[in-house]
Structure formats: C-alpha cells, structure tokens
Scaffold this motif. Structure first.
Motif, mmCIF file in Angstrom:
data_model
loop_
_atom_site.group_PDB
_atom_site.id
_atom_site.type_symbol
_atom_site.label_atom_id
_atom_site.label_comp_id
_atom_site.label_asym_id
_atom_site.label_seq_id
_atom_site.Cartn_x
_atom_site.Cartn_y
_atom_site.Cartn_z
ATOM 1 N N THR A 92 -3.820 5.059 6.627
ATOM 2 C CA THR A 92 -3.845 3.661 7.031
ATOM 3 C C THR A 92 -2.570 2.958 6.564
ATOM 4 O O THR A 92 -1.759 3.538 5.820
ATOM 5 C CB THR A 92 -5.046 2.931 6.426
ATOM 6 N N VAL A 93 -2.402 1.716 6.999
ATOM 7 C CA VAL A 93 -1.256 0.917 6.568
ATOM 8 C C VAL A 93 -1.224 0.830 5.046
ATOM 9 O O VAL A 93 -0.185 1.070 4.412
ATOM 10 C CB VAL A 93 -1.335 -0.492 7.185
ATOM 11 N N ARG A 117 3.422 -9.956 1.813
ATOM 12 C CA ARG A 117 4.836 -10.306 1.988
ATOM 13 C C ARG A 117 5.343 -9.939 3.372
ATOM 14 O O ARG A 117 6.123 -10.684 3.973
ATOM 15 C CB ARG A 117 5.667 -9.581 0.920
ATOM 16 N N PHE A 118 4.883 -8.795 3.905
ATOM 17 C CA PHE A 118 5.345 -8.338 5.209
ATOM 18 C C PHE A 118 4.340 -8.641 6.331
ATOM 19 O O PHE A 118 4.416 -8.049 7.408
ATOM 20 C CB PHE A 118 5.650 -6.834 5.157
ATOM 21 N N ASP A 119 3.397 -9.545 6.054
ATOM 22 C CA ASP A 119 2.423 -10.000 7.052
ATOM 23 C C ASP A 119 1.631 -8.825 7.631
ATOM 24 O O ASP A 119 1.470 -8.681 8.847
ATOM 25 C CB ASP A 119 3.141 -10.768 8.168
ATOM 26 N N LEU A 120 1.110 -7.982 6.748
ATOM 27 C CA LEU A 120 0.382 -6.779 7.165
ATOM 28 C C LEU A 120 -1.068 -6.772 6.674
ATOM 29 O O LEU A 120 -1.797 -5.803 6.938
ATOM 30 C CB LEU A 120 1.100 -5.523 6.636
ATOM 31 N N SER A 121 -1.491 -7.799 5.991
ATOM 32 C CA SER A 121 -2.820 -7.798 5.370
ATOM 33 C C SER A 121 -3.935 -7.564 6.391
ATOM 34 O O SER A 121 -4.895 -6.826 6.126
ATOM 35 C CB SER A 121 -3.060 -9.115 4.622
ATOM 36 N N ALA A 124 -4.401 -3.748 7.338
ATOM 37 C CA ALA A 124 -4.489 -2.795 6.226
ATOM 38 C C ALA A 124 -5.214 -1.514 6.575
ATOM 39 O O ALA A 124 -4.846 -0.425 6.124
ATOM 40 C CB ALA A 124 -5.165 -3.464 5.026
ATOM 41 N N GLY A 125 -6.277 -1.589 7.397
ATOM 42 C CA GLY A 125 -7.079 -0.408 7.704
ATOM 43 C C GLY A 125 -6.649 0.339 8.949
ATOM 44 O O GLY A 125 -7.254 1.365 9.293
ATOM 45 N N ARG A 126 -5.601 -0.126 9.618
ATOM 46 C CA ARG A 126 -5.170 0.539 10.846
ATOM 47 C C ARG A 126 -4.246 1.713 10.563
ATOM 48 O O ARG A 126 -3.567 1.760 9.535
ATOM 49 C CB ARG A 126 -4.452 -0.446 11.769
ATOM 50 N N GLY A 134 7.209 -3.013 16.086
ATOM 51 C CA GLY A 134 7.603 -3.937 15.039
ATOM 52 C C GLY A 134 6.719 -3.852 13.820
ATOM 53 O O GLY A 134 7.192 -3.939 12.679
ATOM 54 N N GLN A 135 5.411 -3.663 14.034
ATOM 55 C CA GLN A 135 4.483 -3.522 12.915
ATOM 56 C C GLN A 135 4.748 -2.238 12.148
ATOM 57 O O GLN A 135 4.715 -2.213 10.909
ATOM 58 C CB GLN A 135 3.046 -3.557 13.432
#
Length: 347
Positions: A92-93, A117-121, A124-126, A134-135
């Motif tokens: 996962t991420v 910080r990197f707008d990934l919250s 998280a589970g992907r 971009g992600q």
C-alpha cells in the motif's frame, strides 16, 4: 556545500568522461537521450561503479578510484527516484513509504507525517496500480524523503506523466524543494524543466560535459553547439573570420565582429531574434524570405525559411507581429542583430 564529480566509464561501446561541479543546492544535468546523463546519475548514487574518477559532496568522498574509496549505495545518504518510480506493487501507499524509514521507532510518527505533507493520507490503503501518475510520483518522493537523504537524485521525474498533469506535479515539486535542505540533482532532456527547477546546469553531450555553471549564464551564452541546442537555439551556420568580419557561410551573410572573438567555427541564432525587414532598399544584409512551410499555434507561428545552402531556418513569430504580417505580407528578408549571435565551437 560543493558537489564535485569526475566520472569515467566505458559501457557497451559508450565512453563517459563527465567532469562537473555544483556550488548550490538545486542543479540539473541536461542532455538528449543517449548522452550519458542517467549513467552519470547512477554513478553518483553508487548503483553503477565508474572505471575511474572521484565524486564528493560537502567534503565527504563518495567515490575515489585512486584512494580505493567506494561508499556503498545505502551508506551514501542519497535518494534516487527512478523514471518508473519503482514502487512495490503489492504494498500500500503507507507500506511503500514505510520502506524508506530506517529507524523502526520513527515509522509510527514519520509515515503519517509524510503522507500528510505530500497529500497522501486519503490514499494510505491503496496500491500503486490504483494511483494516478502524479500520485505515484508523490509516493515515490515521500519514500525517498523518509530516508533523509543529503542528495536527492531525480531521473526524468516528469517523463511518465501526461501533459495534463505534468504542470501541476512540477509545481508541487517546486513547493517541496523550497523546504528541502539537501542537494537536488535533476536529470532531464527538457530545458524548461531544468530552467524552472534548477539554479545550476551541466549540459552533457555524447558522454562529455559541454557546459556547466549558473543556469542563466549557460542558457544565455552557450559556447558549444550541443549546449546551444539544449538551450533552445534552432538555427546554425558555419562561420569564418575575415578581418573584423564574421562570414556566415551557409547563409551568405557578413556581420561585424568583435576583435576578441576568434575561437569559433559555428554561429547560432535564436528563432525569435530575427529582425524582419519589409523595405527592399534596406542596406542591411539578411536572409531572403522564401517560405518553405508554416506551423502555427494559438500564440506563435514557426515560419521555416529556405536558406541559401538548402537548409531550413526557423523564425518564431509572436502574436503581436502576426497582425503586421497579415496586413503587409511577408517581409523581404530577415536581418541579424550582431549582438545576439552565439559564437560556438562545433565540438
């Protein structure tokens, strides 16, 4: 903190002999495909071992062939982001980012901090296949930052992105770099990326560094044809000196020459610097306008002119000049401003 490198490597018929240095903390290695820029970056990371040379940063030697020094990649404090991002597909991420944290005790606090910080919250589970380009890039960057690298190496970081998201991701990268305390070395073939993200540039061509220094100086005053091409110059003519005159032999044009300029065999001229002339009686020498074809965008036209030697010369026409051409037709010739000529060495 200075970065210095001299890297020599023979690899499958390709000879790399790249010597360059950076004084600041945001630099780019600019070169065409096959020029040796990725080989250079991998040598800095320790993924590839040079045949000879020396690499150092902030007085710390990473590689020195004479002194038998070759620090292992994991001990160089270097973060390397591959073109493909190299995320673990089954993780996962959050798990991918956690792989970059060396201290186990830090994982519980640092991973959530970096995802925020990197707008990934929210992601998280992907897993990587569920993310956009971009992600994926943000995950790869967060994983690298988690290892707290002294040097951040980015290998063509935007090449895998669609044009629709490239600008957004590049702006995000700029924002991140404002707070990154270490050295960035960006490898790219795109001069615009190098200009926006770096303060210093090393231009590499066929395994050799053709120019290195302040970004603005390298782009404004290239000294080789390779550096001029990568800075965006499109027009070239062979040239020779005759007294105080420079003869552009391919274009049958003579221009006055500063007596100090002697060490060149080519000249370059940027496509937007031509001076259009509609008066046939104007005595200034220039290229007769014989239009070969026109390529048009919303804000600019590329007009390709047949040169005397049979080559094509590119003239970039901005929007404000388009209206005059519509009213008065094509100019009779394109004159050259001597002060804007680039005096170049072919090799």
């Amino acid at each position: 903190m200075n970065f210095n490198a001299h890297i020599l490597k023979k690899y499958k018929g390709f000879d790399l002999d790249a010597e360059f240095s950076f004084k600041g903390n945001r630099a780019a290695i600019l070169g065409a495909s096959g020029s040796g820029k990725t080989m250079t970056l991998r040598s800095v990371a320790g993924i590839l071992t040079p045949d000879a040379g020396r690499i150092s940063y902030a007085e710390r030697v990473l590689y020195d062939s004479e002194k038998k020094i070759n620090i292992k990649p994991r001990d160089r404090h270097v973060g390397y982001m591959f073109q493909s991002y190299a995320l673990f597909p089954t993780m996962t991420v959050a798990e991918n980012i956690a792989c970059g944290v060396r201290n186990r005790e830090e994982k519980k606090t640092l991973v959530p901090e970096l995802m925020d910080r990197f707008d990934l919250s929210a992601l998280a589970g992907r897993k990587p296949k569920e993310l956009s380009g971009g992600q994926q890039q943000r995950v790869a960057l967060a994983r690298i930052v988690a290892s707290r690298p002294d040097i951040l190496l980015l290998d063509e970081p935007f090449s895998a992105l669609d044009s629709s998201v490239r600008d957004t991701v590049e702006r995000e990268m700029e924002d991140f770099l404002e707070t990154y305390p270490g050295l960035l070395i960006l490898v790219t073939h795109n001069r615009d990326e190098a200009f926006r993200l770096a303060h210093e540039v090393a231009v590499i061509d066929r395994g050799r560094v053709a120019a290195c220094g302040d970004r603005d100086e390298v782009f404004a005053h290239p000294v080789t044809v390779a550096a001029a091409r990568l800075s965006g110059c499109k027009n070239y003519s062979k040239a020779r000196v005759s007294g105080n005159t420079c003869i552009l032999t391919d274009w049958n044009i003579e221009i006055p020459l500063d007596g100090q300029k002697k060490d060149f065999d080519m000249v370059g001229y940027r496509a937007h610097d031509f001076l259009p002339v509609w008066d046939a009686a104007d005595p200034r020498p220039g290229l007769p306008v014989k239009v070969h074809r026109i390529s048009e965008t919303e804000f600019e036209r590329q007009i390709y002119i047949d040169a005397p030697d049979g080559s094509l010369v590119t003239w970039s026409v901005q929007r404000d000049l388009m209206a005059k051409i519509e009213r008065e037709g094509m100019p009779v010739k394109l004159c050259i401003a001597p002060e804007k000529v680039l005096f170049l060495q072919e090799e």
